[in-house]
Motif scaffolding. Sequence first.
Motif, PDB file in Angstrom:
ATOM      1  N   ASP A  79       0.836  -1.208   0.000  1.00 19.32           N
ATOM      2  CA  ASP A  79       0.000   0.000   0.000  1.00 19.32           C
ATOM      3  C   ASP A  79       0.867   1.253   0.000  1.00 19.32           C
ATOM      4  N   GLU A  80       1.977   1.222   0.751  1.00 21.05           N
ATOM      5  CA  GLU A  80       2.902   2.357   0.780  1.00 21.05           C
ATOM      6  C   GLU A  80       3.482   2.630  -0.606  1.00 21.05           C
ATOM      7  N   ILE A  81       3.852   1.564  -1.302  1.00 19.16           N
ATOM      8  CA  ILE A  81       4.405   1.710  -2.652  1.00 19.16           C
ATOM      9  C   ILE A  81       3.358   2.284  -3.599  1.00 19.16           C
ATOM     10  N   GLU A  82       2.137   1.789  -3.526  1.00 26.14           N
ATOM     11  CA  GLU A  82       1.095   2.275  -4.421  1.00 26.14           C
ATOM     12  C   GLU A  82       0.801   3.758  -4.164  1.00 26.14           C
ATOM     13  N   HIS A  83       0.846   4.168  -2.894  1.00 17.38           N
ATOM     14  CA  HIS A  83       0.667   5.585  -2.576  1.00 17.38           C
ATOM     15  C   HIS A  83       1.823   6.407  -3.136  1.00 17.38           C
ATOM     16  N   GLN A  84       3.042   5.875  -3.006  1.00 14.06           N
ATOM     17  CA  GLN A  84       4.219   6.557  -3.530  1.00 14.06           C
ATOM     18  C   GLN A  84       4.114   6.730  -5.031  1.00 14.06           C
ATOM     19  N   LEU A  85       3.713   5.683  -5.739  1.00 12.03           N
ATOM     20  CA  LEU A  85       3.612   5.754  -7.193  1.00 12.03           C
ATOM     21  C   LEU A  85       2.527   6.731  -7.631  1.00 12.03           C
ATOM     22  N   ALA A  86       1.434   6.775  -6.882  1.00 14.62           N
ATOM     23  CA  ALA A  86       0.316   7.642  -7.252  1.00 14.62           C
ATOM     24  C   ALA A  86       0.631   9.114  -7.035  1.00 14.62           C
ATOM     25  N   ASN A  87       1.639   9.417  -6.210  1.00 17.77           N
ATOM     26  CA  ASN A  87       1.950  10.799  -5.870  1.00 17.77           C
ATOM     27  C   ASN A  87       3.356  11.212  -6.302  1.00 17.77           C
ATOM     28  N   SER A  88       3.872  10.559  -7.325  1.00 14.90           N
ATOM     29  CA  SER A  88       5.223  10.862  -7.807  1.00 14.90           C
ATOM     30  C   SER A  88       5.202  11.097  -9.308  1.00 14.90           C
ATOM     31  N   ASP A  89       6.169  11.893  -9.762  1.00 11.25           N
ATOM     32  CA  ASP A  89       6.380  12.067 -11.199  1.00 11.25           C
ATOM     33  C   ASP A  89       7.230  10.899 -11.677  1.00 11.25           C
ATOM     34  N   LEU A  90       6.609   9.936 -12.314  1.00 16.83           N
ATOM     35  CA  LEU A  90       7.305   8.712 -12.722  1.00 16.83           C
ATOM     36  C   LEU A  90       7.984   8.854 -14.079  1.00 16.83           C
ATOM     37  N   SER A  91       7.799   9.983 -14.748  1.00 18.18           N
ATOM     38  CA  SER A  91       8.405  10.151 -16.071  1.00 18.18           C
ATOM     39  C   SER A  91       9.925  10.203 -15.992  1.00 18.18           C
ATOM     40  N   ARG A  92      10.463  10.568 -14.829  1.00 18.23           N
ATOM     41  CA  ARG A  92      11.919  10.665 -14.667  1.00 18.23           C
ATOM     42  C   ARG A  92      12.565   9.326 -14.365  1.00 18.23           C
ATOM     43  N   VAL A  93      11.767   8.298 -14.047  1.00 21.70           N
ATOM     44  CA  VAL A  93      12.315   7.004 -13.639  1.00 21.70           C
ATOM     45  C   VAL A  93      12.795   6.243 -14.874  1.00 21.70           C
ATOM     46  N   LYS A  94      14.104   6.109 -14.995  1.00 20.57           N
ATOM     47  CA  LYS A  94      14.685   5.352 -16.105  1.00 20.57           C
ATOM     48  C   LYS A  94      15.223   3.993 -15.652  1.00 20.57           C
ATOM     49  N   LEU A  95      15.373   3.839 -14.346  1.00 22.85           N
ATOM     50  CA  LEU A  95      15.932   2.608 -13.792  1.00 22.85           C
ATOM     51  C   LEU A  95      15.069   2.182 -12.615  1.00 22.85           C
ATOM     52  N   LEU A  96      14.513   0.979 -12.682  1.00 23.20           N
ATOM     53  CA  LEU A  96      13.598   0.482 -11.653  1.00 23.20           C
ATOM     54  C   LEU A  96      14.127  -0.822 -11.072  1.00 23.20           C
ATOM     55  N   GLY A 143       4.429   0.418 -18.103  1.00 22.27           N
ATOM     56  CA  GLY A 143       4.038   0.620 -19.491  1.00 22.27           C
ATOM     57  C   GLY A 143       3.098   1.789 -19.678  1.00 22.27           C
ATOM     58  N   LYS A 144       2.655   2.407 -18.582  1.00 25.89           N
ATOM     59  CA  LYS A 144       1.755   3.571 -18.650  1.00 25.89           C
ATOM     60  C   LYS A 144       2.477   4.757 -18.036  1.00 25.89           C
ATOM     61  N   SER A 145       2.191   5.031 -16.770  1.00 23.14           N
ATOM     62  CA  SER A 145       2.888   6.145 -16.113  1.00 23.14           C
ATOM     63  C   SER A 145       4.332   5.794 -15.779  1.00 23.14           C
ATOM     64  N   LEU A 146       4.632   4.515 -15.655  1.00 22.92           N
ATOM     65  CA  LEU A 146       5.978   4.050 -15.291  1.00 22.92           C
ATOM     66  C   LEU A 146       6.563   3.253 -16.448  1.00 22.92           C
ATOM     67  N   ARG A 147       7.540   3.874 -17.147  1.00 20.77           N
ATOM     68  CA  ARG A 147       8.147   3.220 -18.311  1.00 20.77           C
ATOM     69  C   ARG A 147       9.670   3.327 -18.230  1.00 20.77           C
ATOM     70  N   PRO A 148      10.274   2.549 -17.353  1.00 17.63           N
ATOM     71  CA  PRO A 148      11.733   2.622 -17.188  1.00 17.63           C
ATOM     72  C   PRO A 148      12.464   2.044 -18.387  1.00 17.63           C
ATOM     73  N   ASP A 149      13.669   2.548 -18.620  1.00 22.51           N
ATOM     74  CA  ASP A 149      14.510   1.973 -19.668  1.00 22.51           C
ATOM     75  C   ASP A 149      14.982   0.576 -19.270  1.00 22.51           C
ATOM     76  N   LEU A 150      15.237   0.398 -17.966  1.00 21.74           N
ATOM     77  CA  LEU A 150      15.771  -0.879 -17.478  1.00 21.74           C
ATOM     78  C   LEU A 150      15.120  -1.232 -16.154  1.00 21.74           C
ATOM     79  N   ILE A 151      14.718  -2.489 -16.024  1.00 19.01           N
ATOM     80  CA  ILE A 151      14.188  -3.028 -14.779  1.00 19.01           C
ATOM     81  C   ILE A 151      15.176  -4.053 -14.253  1.00 19.01           C
TER      82      ILE A 151
END
Length: 273
Positions: A79-96, A143-151
């Motif tokens: 639940d903490e992670i889902e809250h974090q994802l919902a309230n973050s700018d995920l466009s900058r995430v290139k590495l997950l 694949g939507k709000s979170l599209r890292p170059d590398l996982i």
Amino acid sequence: MSARSSFRFNGRFSKYLETGIPYCARPMIAAMRLTAICSLIFGGAAQASCPAPRAGQPLPPQATARPIDELPDWRPRVDEIEHQLANSDLSRVKLLFLGDSIVERWDPDLFNRHFGSMGALHLGVARDTTQGMLWRLPRMGLGKSLRPDLIVMLIGANDTYPGGNPEAVAIGIGEIIRSIRNLSPSSRILLLGLLPRGAAPDDIWRQMGDQINRRIAACADNKIIFYADPGATLSPAGSGMSRDLEDDYLHPTPLGYRILSDALDDEITRSLK
């Protein structure tokens, strides 16, 4: 604070240099690099074959999505992670980074020093399993709000137990790979082998991890999916594990995490070329 005062040392790790890599670990990191080069040269044309059930056989439980609600700390962290994802700018995430407690416990400062330039994000969940990760994946916005170059993925330690089935765990990891590819086909994947577990090389936990790693290494095609075994920097094949690197013979110590981070730098660079 100096490196020498930050960590416990015995004779094996007395030559800690400014590079952050113990002298004794350098040959293993060099071996990892050589393995990567050889796989690119000789294995790049090979067809990757991620573990899957035989024709006509159902998926094992380890390859089916299920929330791990019987563990009291699992759902709050999810639940903490889902809250974090919902309230973050995920466009900058290139590495997950995805994984269990080994990923969750990464020191934030160390993590940012090594991977922060790529907007790295880690979504580790303590005690997570292959089933839990399969359940979590569609809820991340991959694949939507979170599209890292590398996982970067490290999972499976909590699926091992004496008498367990390495093939079933490997199939579960293979199913996670397939799910990631379906959700975020533009993302590359760096699959990490399970870290050495147990004090001795013949420990039952270590043997099971080795069997799983041999199976999941086949997932790599060295184009989209890459495989690395950074655990070799902590305990080379045939050697025991030091408490300086894994104080409970499972989770890395601060020194262990520094070695892993150094080893992963090159692997991440290789996977993104």
